[in-house]
Design an enzyme around this catalytic site. Structure first.
Site, PDB file in Angstrom:
ATOM      1  N   SER A   1       0.826  -1.211   0.000  1.00 22.05           N
ATOM      2  CA  SER A   1       0.000   0.000   0.000  1.00 22.05           C
ATOM      3  C   SER A   1       0.859   1.261   0.000  1.00 22.05           C
ATOM      4  CB  SER A   1      -0.902   0.028   1.234  1.00 22.05           C
ATOM      5  OG  SER A   1      -1.849  -1.008   1.196  1.00 22.05           O
TER       6      SER A   1
ATOM      7  N   VAL B   1     -15.082   4.358   5.490  1.00 19.99           N
ATOM      8  CA  VAL B   1     -15.565   5.728   5.255  1.00 19.99           C
ATOM      9  C   VAL B   1     -17.024   5.778   4.788  1.00 19.99           C
ATOM     10  CG1 VAL B   1     -13.274   6.711   4.838  1.00 19.99           C
ATOM     11  CG2 VAL B   1     -14.617   5.820   2.900  1.00 19.99           C
TER      12      VAL B   1
ATOM     13  N   LEU C   1      -7.022   6.390   0.109  1.00 18.93           N
ATOM     14  CA  LEU C   1      -7.957   5.308  -0.209  1.00 18.93           C
ATOM     15  C   LEU C   1      -8.813   5.691  -1.406  1.00 18.93           C
ATOM     16  CD1 LEU C   1     -11.012   6.205   1.056  1.00 18.93           C
ATOM     17  CD2 LEU C   1      -9.673   5.967   3.141  1.00 18.93           C
TER      18      LEU C   1
ATOM     19  N   TYR D   1      -9.455   3.975 -16.778  1.00 18.37           N
ATOM     20  CA  TYR D   1      -9.533   4.592 -15.442  1.00 18.37           C
ATOM     21  C   TYR D   1     -10.949   5.145 -15.204  1.00 18.37           C
ATOM     22  CZ  TYR D   1      -7.531   6.548 -11.165  1.00 18.37           C
ATOM     23  OH  TYR D   1      -7.249   6.834  -9.850  1.00 18.37           O
TER      24      TYR D   1
ATOM     25  N   LYS E   1     -11.209  11.375  -9.197  1.00 16.98           N
ATOM     26  CA  LYS E   1      -9.950  12.074  -8.887  1.00 16.98           C
ATOM     27  C   LYS E   1     -10.021  13.547  -9.279  1.00 16.98           C
ATOM     28  CE  LYS E   1      -7.501   8.659  -7.106  1.00 16.98           C
ATOM     29  NZ  LYS E   1      -7.420   8.552  -5.629  1.00 16.98           N
TER      30      LYS E   1
ATOM     31  N   ILE F   1       1.944   2.424  -9.552  1.00 10.51           N
ATOM     32  CA  ILE F   1       2.729   1.569  -8.667  1.00 10.51           C
ATOM     33  C   ILE F   1       1.946   0.273  -8.501  1.00 10.51           C
ATOM     34  CG2 ILE F   1       3.643   1.280  -6.322  1.00 10.51           C
ATOM     35  CD1 ILE F   1       3.795   4.278  -6.024  1.00 10.51           C
ATOM     36  N   ARG F   2       2.637  -0.856  -8.475  1.00  4.20           N
ATOM     37  CA  ARG F   2       1.923  -2.125  -8.243  1.00  4.20           C
ATOM     38  C   ARG F   2       1.500  -2.239  -6.784  1.00  4.20           C
ATOM     39  NH1 ARG F   2       4.302  -7.461 -10.981  1.00  4.20           N
ATOM     40  NH2 ARG F   2       2.381  -8.265 -10.073  1.00  4.20           N
ATOM     41  N   THR F   3       0.188  -2.141  -6.569  1.00  7.29           N
ATOM     42  CA  THR F   3      -0.394  -2.306  -5.234  1.00  7.29           C
ATOM     43  C   THR F   3      -1.585  -3.242  -5.368  1.00  7.29           C
ATOM     44  OG1 THR F   3      -1.936  -0.464  -5.515  1.00  7.29           O
ATOM     45  CG2 THR F   3       0.219   0.072  -4.577  1.00  7.29           C
ATOM     46  N   LEU F   4      -2.253  -3.526  -4.246  1.00  7.79           N
ATOM     47  CA  LEU F   4      -3.456  -4.354  -4.276  1.00  7.79           C
ATOM     48  C   LEU F   4      -4.469  -3.762  -5.254  1.00  7.79           C
ATOM     49  CD1 LEU F   4      -4.975  -6.750  -2.896  1.00  7.79           C
ATOM     50  CD2 LEU F   4      -5.860  -5.077  -1.259  1.00  7.79           C
TER      51      LEU F   4
HETATM   52  P1  NAD Z   1      -4.317  -0.153  -1.774  1.00  5.76           P
HETATM   53  O1  NAD Z   1      -5.291  -1.175  -2.229  1.00  5.76           O
HETATM   54  O2  NAD Z   1      -3.142  -0.621  -1.030  1.00  5.76           O
HETATM   55  O3  NAD Z   1      -5.059   0.968  -0.923  1.00  5.76           O
HETATM   56  C1  NAD Z   1      -6.407   1.298  -1.102  1.00  5.76           C
HETATM   57  C2  NAD Z   1      -6.996   1.390   0.288  1.00  5.76           C
HETATM   58  O4  NAD Z   1      -8.341   1.859   0.230  1.00  5.76           O
HETATM   59  C3  NAD Z   1      -7.028   0.034   1.002  1.00  5.76           C
HETATM   60  O5  NAD Z   1      -6.293   0.125   2.186  1.00  5.76           O
HETATM   61  C4  NAD Z   1      -8.491  -0.161   1.300  1.00  5.76           C
HETATM   62  O6  NAD Z   1      -8.730  -0.788   2.531  1.00  5.76           O
HETATM   63  C5  NAD Z   1      -8.984   1.276   1.325  1.00  5.76           C
HETATM   64  N1  NAD Z   1     -10.441   1.396   1.196  1.00  5.76           N
HETATM   65  C6  NAD Z   1     -11.232   0.992   0.166  1.00  5.76           C
HETATM   66  N2  NAD Z   1     -12.527   1.218   0.459  1.00  5.76           N
HETATM   67  C7  NAD Z   1     -12.544   1.803   1.699  1.00  5.76           C
HETATM   68  C8  NAD Z   1     -13.579   2.245   2.558  1.00  5.76           C
HETATM   69  N3  NAD Z   1     -14.880   2.157   2.215  1.00  5.76           N
HETATM   70  N4  NAD Z   1     -13.244   2.781   3.761  1.00  5.76           N
HETATM   71  C9  NAD Z   1     -11.955   2.862   4.135  1.00  5.76           C
HETATM   72  N5  NAD Z   1     -10.934   2.446   3.369  1.00  5.76           N
HETATM   73  C10 NAD Z   1     -11.226   1.920   2.173  1.00  5.76           C
HETATM   74  O7  NAD Z   1      -3.893   0.654  -3.102  1.00  5.76           O
HETATM   75  P2  NAD Z   1      -3.017   1.974  -3.315  1.00  5.76           P
HETATM   76  O8  NAD Z   1      -2.594   1.902  -4.727  1.00  5.76           O
HETATM   77  O9  NAD Z   1      -1.994   2.104  -2.252  1.00  5.76           O
HETATM   78  O10 NAD Z   1      -4.098   3.145  -3.193  1.00  5.76           O
HETATM   79  C11 NAD Z   1      -3.998   4.214  -2.283  1.00  5.76           C
HETATM   80  C12 NAD Z   1      -4.342   5.544  -2.944  1.00  5.76           C
HETATM   81  O11 NAD Z   1      -3.348   5.846  -3.909  1.00  5.76           O
HETATM   82  C13 NAD Z   1      -5.669   5.573  -3.693  1.00  5.76           C
HETATM   83  O12 NAD Z   1      -6.294   6.840  -3.495  1.00  5.76           O
HETATM   84  C14 NAD Z   1      -5.242   5.464  -5.131  1.00  5.76           C
HETATM   85  O13 NAD Z   1      -6.204   6.019  -6.004  1.00  5.76           O
HETATM   86  C15 NAD Z   1      -3.963   6.257  -5.096  1.00  5.76           C
HETATM   87  N6  NAD Z   1      -3.049   6.075  -6.228  1.00  5.76           N
HETATM   88  C16 NAD Z   1      -2.588   4.819  -6.546  1.00  5.76           C
HETATM   89  C17 NAD Z   1      -1.699   4.660  -7.599  1.00  5.76           C
HETATM   90  C18 NAD Z   1      -1.188   3.301  -7.985  1.00  5.76           C
HETATM   91  O14 NAD Z   1      -0.722   3.121  -9.121  1.00  5.76           O
HETATM   92  N7  NAD Z   1      -1.206   2.313  -7.112  1.00  5.76           N
HETATM   93  C19 NAD Z   1      -1.277   5.787  -8.324  1.00  5.76           C
HETATM   94  C20 NAD Z   1      -1.754   7.050  -7.970  1.00  5.76           C
HETATM   95  C21 NAD Z   1      -2.641   7.179  -6.910  1.00  5.76           C
HETATM   96  O1  0WE Z   2      -6.371   4.783  -8.238  1.00  6.78           O
HETATM   97  C1  0WE Z   2      -5.915   3.733  -8.645  1.00  6.78           C
HETATM   98  C2  0WE Z   2      -6.589   2.419  -8.306  1.00  6.78           C
HETATM   99  C3  0WE Z   2      -8.030   2.623  -7.999  1.00  6.78           C
HETATM  100  C4  0WE Z   2      -8.880   1.406  -7.849  1.00  6.78           C
HETATM  101  C5  0WE Z   2      -8.523   0.115  -8.220  1.00  6.78           C
HETATM  102  C6  0WE Z   2      -9.423  -0.923  -8.042  1.00  6.78           C
HETATM  103  C7  0WE Z   2      -9.134  -2.331  -8.466  1.00  6.78           C
HETATM  104  C8  0WE Z   2      -9.943  -3.355  -7.698  1.00  6.78           C
HETATM  105  C9  0WE Z   2     -10.131   1.618  -7.336  1.00  6.78           C
HETATM  106  N1  0WE Z   2     -11.024   0.613  -7.162  1.00  6.78           N
HETATM  107  C10 0WE Z   2     -10.685  -0.630  -7.500  1.00  6.78           C
HETATM  108  N2  0WE Z   2     -11.629  -1.619  -7.324  1.00  6.78           N
HETATM  109  C11 0WE Z   2     -11.350  -2.929  -7.461  1.00  6.78           C
HETATM  110  O2  0WE Z   2     -12.246  -3.788  -7.337  1.00  6.78           O
HETATM  111  N3  0WE Z   2      -4.787   3.757  -9.429  1.00  6.78           N
HETATM  112  C12 0WE Z   2      -4.217   5.015  -9.802  1.00  6.78           C
HETATM  113  C13 0WE Z   2      -4.160   2.543  -9.985  1.00  6.78           C
HETATM  114  C14 0WE Z   2      -4.708   2.364 -11.351  1.00  6.78           C
HETATM  115  O3  0WE Z   2      -5.970   1.889 -11.544  1.00  6.78           O
HETATM  116  C15 0WE Z   2      -6.205   1.892 -12.909  1.00  6.78           C
HETATM  117  C16 0WE Z   2      -5.071   2.384 -13.572  1.00  6.78           C
HETATM  118  C17 0WE Z   2      -4.118   2.691 -12.580  1.00  6.78           C
HETATM  119  C18 0WE Z   2      -2.760   3.265 -12.783  1.00  6.78           C
HETATM  120  C19 0WE Z   2      -7.343   1.519 -13.612  1.00  6.78           C
HETATM  121  C20 0WE Z   2      -7.336   1.599 -15.005  1.00  6.78           C
HETATM  122  C21 0WE Z   2      -6.229   2.086 -15.662  1.00  6.78           C
HETATM  123  C22 0WE Z   2      -5.091   2.472 -14.961  1.00  6.78           C
END
Ligand code: NAD
Ligand code: 0WE
Length: 258
Positions: free
Chosen positions: A19, A68, A95, A158, A165, A194-197
């Site tokens: 995360s 939330v 989140l 997206y 966003k 970034i590779r995350t869940l």
């Molecule tokens: P992540 O899955 O590790 O984190 C997402 C979090 O959202 C999880 O901890 C999950 O429990 C929480 N969440 C979802 N629904 C919720 C709810 N109802 N109440 C409380 N918490 C809730 O993935 P991440 O990539 O670390 O995402 C974190 C933030 O970073 C997000 O806002 C995402 O849009 C943003 N982001 C991610 C990337 C990426 O490539 N991974 C890039 C830019 C921005």
């Molecule tokens: O904000 C995000 C991830 C947001 C996200 C991802 C999931 C996957 C699993 C929100 N909700 C869910 N629900 C699920 O069930 N990012 C910036 C990472 C991300 O997500 C994409 C991207 C990138 C980068 C979706 C489509 C295209 C590119």
């Protein structure tokens, strides 16, 4: 020097060791902050156990469930802060959620309920948490949220998250305008992929990451810890003159024409 000793920081959004919020929590801890961690509870308590084990080395003085979508859990979270800390200095909003169905295919087919869910969890939650934090940030404060380039450009798949966003980034500006007189700063970090869940559940994320590695000026993606360092900066006095901004932590990708 970056110093967060004596600062109380609430970190939302840790699900596992990939995360972005975990990268942020580690860097805030390193800078000396006192941490409070929230997690998204499930029925079996699996998430609670998993996140508790992960964050234990950071000695959080607060560890509370906070979905939330649940007003009561938000209330209890900030009640706990008032009770145990008295004041809050830092809020990390990290989140987002949209239905998987709405992260592929035609954006015009997004359902009313899918749109509502995505904006409620990913956008409104910042407004709601900031409103709850405001009366507790009695000595000023810093609020940091996470956004993505898909809120500014139409990035394939997206979709509804891009709309969420865009709303999040505008909420940062309105919140910064409202809270500035109380010396509460509000900023967003726009992170590269970034590779995350959350991102790994998205089809084609690896191709996107490879594209960034080819095009970004630094010829690589960024790490959770790099995002964490930028967050620590935005939470510290080093950024005392910065509010309402979107800071790109994306290896420079955003500036490129293709
Ligand atoms: P992540 O899955 O590790 O984190 C997402 C979090 O959202 C999880 O901890 C999950 O429990 C929480 N969440 C979802 N629904 C919720 C709810 N109802 N109440 C409380 N918490 C809730 O993935 P991440 O990539 O670390 O995402 C974190 C933030 O970073 C997000 O806002 C995402 O849009 C943003 N982001 C991610 C990337 C990426 O490539 N991974 C890039 C830019 C921005
Ligand atoms: O904000 C995000 C991830 C947001 C996200 C991802 C999931 C996957 C699993 C929100 N909700 C869910 N629900 C699920 O069930 N990012 C910036 C990472 C991300 O997500 C994409 C991207 C990138 C980068 C979706 C489509 C295209 C590119």
């Amino acid at each position: 020097m970056l110093n967060l000793t004596g600062k109380n920081a609430l970190v939302t959004g840790i699900a596992n060791n990939r995360s972005i919020a975990w990268g942020i929590a580690q860097q805030l801890h390193k800078a000396g902050a006192n941490l409070g961690i929230t997690y998204l509870p499930d029925e079996r308590g699996k998430m609670e156990k998993k996140v508790a084990e992960l964050v234990e080395p950071l000695n959080p003085s607060l560890f509370v469930p906070c979905n939330v979508q649940d007003e009561d859990q938000i209330k209890s979270t900030f009640e706990a802060i008032r009770h145990q800390w008295g004041k809050l200095d830092i809020l990390i909003h990290c989140l987002a959620f949209a239905s998987k169905d709405d992260l592929s295919g035609d954006f015009s087919q997004t359902s009313r309920s899918g749109f509502k869910t995505a904006l409620e969890i990913s956008t409104y939650s910042l407004v709601q948490l900031s409103g709850a934090a405001k009366p507790l940030m009695t000595e000023g404060g810093s609020i940091v949220t996470l956004t993505y380039l898909g809120g500014v450009r139409a990035i394939p798949n997206y979709n509804v998250m891009g709309v969420a966003k865009a709303g999040l980034e505008m909420s940062v500006r309105y919140l910064a305008a409202e809270l500035g007189p109380q010396n509460i700063r509000v900023n967003a970090i726009s992170a590269g992929p970034i590779r995350t869940l959350a991102s790994s559940a998205v089809g084609g994320i690896l191709d996107m990451i490879h594209h960034v590695e080819e095009v970004a000026p630094l010829r690589r993606t960024v790490t959770q810890l790099e995002v964490g360092n930028a967050a620590a900066f935005l939470c510290s006095d080093l950024s005392s003159g910065i509010t309402g901004q979107i800071l790109y932590v994306d290896a420079g990708y955003e500036i490129m024409g293709m």
